[in-house]
Design a protein around this motif. Structure first.
Motif, mmCIF file in Angstrom:
data_model
loop_
_atom_site.group_PDB
_atom_site.id
_atom_site.type_symbol
_atom_site.label_atom_id
_atom_site.label_comp_id
_atom_site.label_asym_id
_atom_site.label_seq_id
_atom_site.Cartn_x
_atom_site.Cartn_y
_atom_site.Cartn_z
ATOM 1 N N TYR A 97 1.030 -1.097 -0.201
ATOM 2 C CA TYR A 97 0.126 -0.018 0.205
ATOM 3 C C TYR A 97 1.394 1.538 -0.058
ATOM 4 O O TYR A 97 2.050 0.847 0.146
ATOM 5 N N SER A 98 0.026 2.301 -0.543
ATOM 6 C CA SER A 98 0.636 3.222 -0.818
ATOM 7 C C SER A 98 -0.174 4.180 0.115
ATOM 8 O O SER A 98 -1.426 4.642 0.336
ATOM 9 N N VAL A 99 0.417 5.584 1.193
ATOM 10 C CA VAL A 99 -0.306 6.207 1.966
ATOM 11 C C VAL A 99 0.256 7.627 1.679
ATOM 12 O O VAL A 99 1.506 8.084 1.369
ATOM 13 N N ASP A 100 -0.822 8.314 0.989
ATOM 14 C CA ASP A 100 -0.466 10.445 1.336
ATOM 15 C C ASP A 100 -1.021 10.642 2.274
ATOM 16 O O ASP A 100 -2.311 10.885 2.781
ATOM 17 N N ILE A 101 -0.377 11.498 2.547
ATOM 18 C CA ILE A 101 -0.776 12.635 4.156
ATOM 19 C C ILE A 101 -1.246 13.880 3.623
ATOM 20 O O ILE A 101 0.219 14.393 2.437
ATOM 21 N N LYS A 102 -1.966 14.456 3.370
ATOM 22 C CA LYS A 102 -2.096 16.384 3.648
ATOM 23 C C LYS A 102 -2.098 16.618 4.672
ATOM 24 O O LYS A 102 -2.637 16.130 5.953
ATOM 25 N N THR A 103 -1.428 17.607 5.045
ATOM 26 C CA THR A 103 -1.133 18.682 5.300
ATOM 27 C C THR A 103 -2.055 20.421 5.482
ATOM 28 O O THR A 103 -2.666 20.382 4.323
ATOM 29 N N GLU A 104 -2.136 21.192 6.513
ATOM 30 C CA GLU A 104 -2.671 22.216 6.761
ATOM 31 C C GLU A 104 -1.910 23.445 6.004
ATOM 32 O O GLU A 104 -2.326 24.242 5.059
ATOM 33 N N GLN A 105 -1.210 23.463 5.560
ATOM 34 C CA GLN A 105 -0.476 23.990 5.040
ATOM 35 C C GLN A 105 0.227 23.866 3.237
ATOM 36 O O GLN A 105 1.201 24.249 2.568
#
Length: 93
Positions: A19-27
């Motif tokens: 699996y690959s995981v993308d993390i998105k941030t407030e910035q």
């Protein structure tokens, strides 16, 4: 007693699927990690054990995709998504 385990982890049930995981941030930054695990939920929990995850500030969502990042198609849909109120072990800084 238990025998030798292969060094590559190929025979470990908990690392069977990619699996690959993308993390998105407030910035508006995105971080991507490859995580071998049992299923999409486990992929996220395996990621939460990594120090790199714990140091990312302002996480707003986590998206889990089938396959490692290099194998992912540009128009792939996530298998599972976690929004801000579902996240665990995030930095409060």
């Amino acid at each position: 007693i238990f025998g030798q385990r292969p060094r590559d982890g190929a025979d470990r049930p908990g690392r069977k699927h990619k699996y690959s995981v993308d993390i998105k941030t407030e910035q508006n930054k995105q971080f991507t990690f490859d995580v071998p695990s049992m299923n999409p939920l486990d992929a996220y929990f395996q990621l939460t054990k990594r120090i790199a995850y714990k140091t990312i500030p302002g996480i707003v969502s986590v998206l889990v995709y089938a396959g490692f990042h290099t194998d992912r198609k540009p128009n792939s849909s996530p298998l599972r998504s976690f929004e801000k109120d579902e996240l665990v072990f995030v930095s409060l800084v």
